[in-house]
Design a protein around this motif. Sequence first.
Motif, PDB file in Angstrom:
ATOM      1  N   ARG A   1       2.153  -4.278   4.675  1.00  0.00           N
ATOM      2  CA  ARG A   1       1.761  -2.885   4.904  1.00  0.00           C
ATOM      3  C   ARG A   1       2.421  -2.361   6.182  1.00  0.00           C
ATOM      4  O   ARG A   1       2.902  -1.231   6.220  1.00  0.00           O
ATOM      5  CB  ARG A   1       0.243  -2.782   5.007  1.00  0.00           C
ATOM      6  N   GLN A   2       2.477  -3.187   7.233  1.00  0.00           N
ATOM      7  CA  GLN A   2       3.125  -2.766   8.475  1.00  0.00           C
ATOM      8  C   GLN A   2       4.613  -2.524   8.256  1.00  0.00           C
ATOM      9  O   GLN A   2       5.186  -1.598   8.820  1.00  0.00           O
ATOM     10  CB  GLN A   2       2.907  -3.793   9.589  1.00  0.00           C
TER      11      GLN A   2
ATOM     12  N   SER B   1       5.943  -1.419   5.538  1.00  0.00           N
ATOM     13  CA  SER B   1       6.077  -0.123   4.870  1.00  0.00           C
ATOM     14  C   SER B   1       5.822   1.034   5.830  1.00  0.00           C
ATOM     15  O   SER B   1       6.390   2.112   5.662  1.00  0.00           O
ATOM     16  CB  SER B   1       5.156  -0.027   3.647  1.00  0.00           C
ATOM     17  N   LEU B   2       4.985   0.808   6.850  1.00  0.00           N
ATOM     18  CA  LEU B   2       4.767   1.851   7.860  1.00  0.00           C
ATOM     19  C   LEU B   2       5.965   1.984   8.793  1.00  0.00           C
ATOM     20  O   LEU B   2       6.342   3.079   9.187  1.00  0.00           O
ATOM     21  CB  LEU B   2       3.503   1.552   8.668  1.00  0.00           C
ATOM     22  N   ASP B   3       6.571   0.843   9.152  1.00  0.00           N
ATOM     23  CA  ASP B   3       7.735   0.855  10.041  1.00  0.00           C
ATOM     24  C   ASP B   3       8.991   1.375   9.343  1.00  0.00           C
ATOM     25  O   ASP B   3       9.854   1.982   9.974  1.00  0.00           O
ATOM     26  CB  ASP B   3       8.025  -0.546  10.579  1.00  0.00           C
ATOM     27  N   TYR B   4       9.110   1.075   8.057  1.00  0.00           N
ATOM     28  CA  TYR B   4      10.278   1.471   7.269  1.00  0.00           C
ATOM     29  C   TYR B   4       9.780   2.160   5.993  1.00  0.00           C
ATOM     30  O   TYR B   4       9.696   1.530   4.935  1.00  0.00           O
ATOM     31  CB  TYR B   4      11.123   0.240   6.890  1.00  0.00           C
ATOM     32  N   PRO B   5       9.433   3.441   6.066  1.00  0.00           N
ATOM     33  CA  PRO B   5       8.850   4.134   4.909  1.00  0.00           C
ATOM     34  C   PRO B   5       9.710   4.068   3.639  1.00  0.00           C
ATOM     35  O   PRO B   5       9.175   4.067   2.526  1.00  0.00           O
ATOM     36  CB  PRO B   5       8.711   5.583   5.388  1.00  0.00           C
ATOM     37  N   GLU B   6      11.018   3.946   3.801  1.00  0.00           N
ATOM     38  CA  GLU B   6      11.892   3.872   2.621  1.00  0.00           C
ATOM     39  C   GLU B   6      11.679   2.582   1.832  1.00  0.00           C
ATOM     40  O   GLU B   6      12.093   2.479   0.679  1.00  0.00           O
ATOM     41  CB  GLU B   6      13.369   3.978   3.030  1.00  0.00           C
TER      42      GLU B   6
ATOM     43  N   THR C   1       8.654   1.346   1.173  1.00  0.00           N
ATOM     44  CA  THR C   1       7.290   1.356   0.646  1.00  0.00           C
ATOM     45  C   THR C   1       7.233   0.969  -0.828  1.00  0.00           C
ATOM     46  O   THR C   1       6.381   0.179  -1.232  1.00  0.00           O
ATOM     47  CB  THR C   1       6.642   2.740   0.873  1.00  0.00           C
ATOM     48  N   THR C   2       8.126   1.480  -1.633  1.00  0.00           N
ATOM     49  CA  THR C   2       8.123   1.145  -3.062  1.00  0.00           C
ATOM     50  C   THR C   2       8.311  -0.349  -3.270  1.00  0.00           C
ATOM     51  O   THR C   2       7.595  -0.971  -4.056  1.00  0.00           O
ATOM     52  CB  THR C   2       9.225   1.927  -3.798  1.00  0.00           C
TER      53      THR C   2
END
Length: 115
Positions: free
Chosen positions: A80-81, A83-88, A90-91
Amino acid sequence: MSSADHSLQRRASLELLRAEAADELSVLIAERLRGGEDPWDFMEDLPSVDELVVFTLRAENIAANGGSRPNAARHYRVLRQISLDYPELTTAVWRLLGEANTHRRWDATVRVDAS
């Protein structure tokens, strides 16, 4: 830890991480082809470039935390962290979190040991 300190811990830009992962993936493919494997048999099993980036970042987090394998809760928090640090990513992160019964050998899904 302040957000400025946290951003200093970031390894590299996402573009660089993706380029490194693409290089690594191309080497994996070339090695398997040289070994005589049919790409129809193994391409589906390989991680995507973004999945490989997530695994690299996850491995760095594990190494920075003494190398101990994470339990399910920590595994979720680490991904989860990412995906927060690198929003691209997330998928890719949510795809990896959602695969409890994957057929892929490299999957990092944390499974509870039946003791």
